[in-house]
Design an enzyme around this catalytic site. Structure first.
Site, PDB file in Angstrom:
ATOM      1  N   MET A   1      26.396  32.567  71.295  1.00 43.16           N
ATOM      2  CA  MET A   1      26.939  31.436  71.695  1.00 43.16           C
ATOM      3  C   MET A   1      28.373  32.058  72.413  1.00 43.16           C
ATOM      4  SD  MET A   1      27.237  28.416  72.265  1.00 43.16           S
ATOM      5  CE  MET A   1      26.081  27.212  71.260  1.00 43.16           C
TER       6      MET A   1
ATOM      7  N   LYS B   1      40.908  31.773  30.883  1.00 42.56           N
ATOM      8  CA  LYS B   1      40.048  32.282  30.096  1.00 42.56           C
ATOM      9  C   LYS B   1      40.460  32.269  28.440  1.00 42.56           C
ATOM     10  CE  LYS B   1      38.892  36.917  28.653  1.00 42.56           C
ATOM     11  NZ  LYS B   1      38.016  37.987  29.247  1.00 42.56           N
TER      12      LYS B   1
ATOM     13  N   PHE C   1      45.434  41.407  36.541  1.00 41.31           N
ATOM     14  CA  PHE C   1      44.360  42.003  37.110  1.00 41.31           C
ATOM     15  C   PHE C   1      43.302  40.582  37.373  1.00 41.31           C
ATOM     16  CE2 PHE C   1      39.912  43.326  36.685  1.00 41.31           C
ATOM     17  CZ  PHE C   1      39.932  44.153  37.934  1.00 41.31           C
ATOM     18  N   GLN C   2      42.893  40.551  38.766  1.00 40.95           N
ATOM     19  CA  GLN C   2      42.135  39.377  39.113  1.00 40.95           C
ATOM     20  C   GLN C   2      42.531  38.092  39.185  1.00 40.95           C
ATOM     21  OE1 GLN C   2      38.031  40.193  37.763  1.00 40.95           O
ATOM     22  NE2 GLN C   2      37.784  41.626  39.501  1.00 40.95           N
TER      23      GLN C   2
ATOM     24  N   GLU D   1      29.572  35.682  46.072  1.00 40.45           N
ATOM     25  CA  GLU D   1      29.860  34.336  45.743  1.00 40.45           C
ATOM     26  C   GLU D   1      29.936  33.464  46.962  1.00 40.45           C
ATOM     27  OE1 GLU D   1      31.646  36.901  44.716  1.00 40.45           O
ATOM     28  OE2 GLU D   1      31.972  36.971  42.700  1.00 40.45           O
TER      29      GLU D   1
END
Lengths: 575, 173
Positions: free
Chosen positions: A469, A161, A111-112, A49
């Protein structure tokens, strides 16, 4: 109409034809609906993502249109966080749609489930959790409106959802007004007049061109302004693309790795006209000594930027494009030739330079070669670190929106996915991605996306076997104690690309550079060049953090021991 | 030390869209910019759908200017009005409920409530609940005069305030 269908209908009305993302459980209904819009909306599946979000960001930076990302709840949403923060720091318009658990389950640690609006609050211009299907059309409109107006920025829409599947009336507002949200576009005439009077009476004026000029599409006007009054200019990292017809009017970048003469101009100017600049610490160094001889005219669309880091003698809140076109209405004679001669002299004495010859490829040379071989309107995407600074110093950008990199957040791993998004946004232009070996490995999985859609991206990995760097800082400020920065065990990136099905070439000798870059420019499909570069090269000049921009480091000792250490590691591996 | 650098407490009145999470957004914004909130109150305003927040924050003039500008960056914020720092130019109220034990100082306590024009809103054999209303300094003075072992519980509303009629309201920025 179902909520998930409303989303796509709204996207079409907003003119969106490209979407980036990854599906998941809490956004599955939206992805199901996507099948019905396949011929209207091009969807690009990424492998992470973060990659999808950077791609939307790269797309937005080159096109000026908002980048749209659709991901699932929980980890899908948290994976976008770095991408959102990157866009926020550089004022890039994004609309990120995150799936969310059903409203009835919010707060149950389902969940999630994660508190997306809470997590993204400090890194978004605006965010909103949709709580009913009735408010959905307005919420989407609001997201696009806020993301793209005023100072642009990312907006997150958290989309539960059950609302995706709920039925409702689709009444999409054409225009909305939000009470209390009205960005100022036109600058105040009295302040504009004051600015022009200061210019008339100035002996050593300087224009600092910032990212706001690119965002507002004002680069042509700015070039005209410089030419009309003969004012020298410099640019910040985000303000590249300045190209007045009189070459003597542009003095390159400023700040930590700006040119010596650019920073000299800032330190010695008596008037600074800052256009779309936020005066970041990387630009001003020590705020107490910054431009201490100058009056400052500060033009920005975001009032909060004015007076935040440096004092402004003439604050002008407004869109740079509108303000500069007001500047152009003024007519008076100016002659800054003495000042320009002074700057030319400094430029002759302290040019941008690097050691040529030697057994290693010099990264600066690769950048110069790309500039020479590729067309003028090429989009250059840099990662973060030394590679980014070399590109910023040695590539001569001629157009607005032609340099894409993570300036504010400094997100390593940005370039590859952002380059993919950029190429999708402007398929007719060449897009070259520069990355270091460290940053490239942070989103290397998106090589799969390049392959999947056969995106003709030109990728150059400048490999100095280090987190360069940080290594440079250790070299200069920590007695060459290279704590956790040496990546002598880097893989062969050309072989990785080939395994994925992308043409690749590995080079390690200076005489191989020309052919490789020419090959890269000729290639019709995607191609990667893995260049092993001088492992001890540093970016110079350098204003040490918090230092005085008027006196940067221009030289640094070359660390032979470091070279030895990296070469002996290779020997011990039998390479 | 000049006035601009002097750290003092500022009161700011904010009109905001009355949406879920708006208090959190304002509080978060202040926290991440390093501004310390010492009081925050929220309630309905004169405009339906808009709530009014009254925030007290500590800082110098530069900080207060930044607060106003940063607050306007929240889409939910409609208007920011600074409240006049001169006490005569504003009306400021806070209410506290204080649960106290009588111990052997019942009479002194009643006298104190009288002096401060407080109210006894609940009473039992062991103690009482006192309601005290006024400026923050008055509420704090009352609490300071109680002895520590007398106080069982304190609940305060935080400050509500507005500029007086004769004060010309400045736009936040």
């Amino acid at each position: 109409m179902k909520g998930s269908k409303m989303l796509f209908e709204a996207l079409l009305r907003e003119g969106v034809d490209t979407v980036f993302g990854i599906p998941g459980g809490a956004i599955i209904n939206v992805y199901d609906e996507l099948c019905n819009y396949e011929n209207k909306i091009r969807f690009y599946l990424f492998r992470h993502e973060q990659g999808a979000t950077h791609a939307a960001d790269g797309y937005a930076r080159v096109t000026g249109k908002p980048g749209v990302v659709i991901v699932t709840s929980g980890p899908g949403a948290t994976n976008t966080v770095t991408g959102i923060a990157t866009a926020y720091m550089d004022s890039v318009p994004l609309v990120v749609i995150t799936g969310q658990v059903p409203t009835s389950m919010i707060g149950t640690d389902a969940f999630q489930e994660v508190d997306v609006t809470g997590i993204t609050m400090p890194i978004t211009k605006h965010n909103h959790l949709v709580t009913s299907v009735e408010e959905l059309p307005y919420s989407i409109k609001e997201a696009f409106f806020v993301a793209t107006t005023g100072r642009p920025g990312p907006v997150v829409l958290d989309f539960p959802k059950d609302i995706q599947t709920a039925e409702g009336e689709f009444d999409y507002p054409e225009k909305i007004e939000i009470l209390g949200y009205k960005p100022t576009v036109k600058g105040h005439p009295r302040q504009i007049k004051r600015a022009m009077e200061l210019l008339k009476n100035s002996k050593k004026p300087l224009v600092i061109v910032g990212g706001g000029v690119n965002i507002s599409g004002a680069m042509d006007l700015v070039n005209q302004f410089l030419d009309k009054f003969g004012i020298p200019a410099v640019s910040t990292l985000m303000g590249r693309g300045v190209n007045p017809s009189n070459e003597k009017l542009y003095y390159g970048g400023i700040g930590m790795h700006g040119t010596y003469y650019g920073n000299y101009a800032v330190a010695n100017a008596d008037l600074i006209i800052a256009l779309g600049v936020r005066f970041s610490d990387r630009i001003i160094g020590n705020p107490k000594t910054f431009a201490k001889n100058a009056k400052i005219v500060h033009v920005d669309i975001d009032p909060a930027e004015i007076g935040k880091n440096v004092r402004a003698d003439v604050p002008i809140v407004g869109d740079v494009k509108s303000v500069v076109s007001e500047f152009l209405k003024y007519d008076f004679k100016t002659d800054f030739s003495e000042w320009i001669e002074e700057l030319q002299e400094v430029k002759r004495r302290f040019p941008l330079r690097y050691e040529k010859g030697g057994k290693f490829i010099k990264p600066q040379y690769i950048v110069e070669k790309v500039d020479e071989v590729f067309p003028d309107d090429t989009i250059v995407v840099a990662d973060v670190g030394q590679n980014q600074m070399w590109v910023a110093q040695y590539y001569k950008f001629k157009y607005q929106r032609s340099f894409v990199c993570s300036g504010g957040l400094g997100t390593m791993g940005y370039a590859l996915p952002a380059g993919i998004g950029a190429k999708i946004g402007v398929p007719d232009k060449e897009v070259v991605v520069f990355a270091g070996d460290g940053g490239f490995q942070m989103n290397i999985q998106e090589l799969m996306t390049v392959r999947r859609y056969d995106i003709p991206l030109k990728i150059i990995v400048m490999d100095n076997k280090a987190l360069g760097m940080v290594r440079q800082w250790q070299q200069l400020f920590f007695n060459c104690r290279y704590s956790a920065t040496i990546l002598a065990d880097n893989p062969d990136f050309a072989k990785i690309a080939e395994a994925i099905g992308i043409r690749a070439m590995k080079i390690e000798k200076p005489e191989e550079v020309d052919r490789a870059i020419e090959e890269l420019a000729r290639s019709k499909g995607p191609m990667l060049v893995h260049a092993l570069i001088d492992p001890a090269e540093v970016v110079l000049p350098m204003v040490p953090p918090g230092g005085d921009v008027g006196s940067p480091l221009v030289e640094a000792p070359y660390d032979e021991n470091l070279v030895e250490r990296i070469l002996s590691f290779e020997k011990s591996r039998g390479e | 030390m000049n006035m601009a650098n002097a750290v003092r407490e500022h009161l700011v009145s904010m009109l905001v869209h009355n949406k879920p999470g708006v208090m959190r957004k304002v509080a978060n914004l202040f926290a991440r910019r390093g501004f310390n909130i010492s009081s925050i109150t929220v309630g309905d305003s004169e405009v339906p759908g808009l709530a009014r927040l009254i925030i007290m924050v500590k800082g110098d003039e530069r900080i207060i200017e930044q607060i106003e500008k940063q607050a306007y960056k929240l889409v939910e914020v409609v208007k920011v009005t600074p409240i006049d720092p001169i006490p005569e130019n504003r009306v400021e109220r806070e209410m506290a409920l204080v649960k106290v034990k009588f111990g052997d100082q019942k009479q002194e306590l009643f006298q104190l409530v009288e002096i401060f024009r407080g109210k006894i809103v609940d009473v039992s054999k062991e103690g009482a609940i006192i309601e005290i209303t006024g400026s923050r300094s008055k509420v704090e003075a009352f609490i300071r005069l109680l002895s520590e072992n007398q106080i069982v519980e304190i609940a305060r509303t935080g400050i509500v305030a507005m500029n007086r009629w004769n004060v010309v309201e400045k736009e936040g920025f």
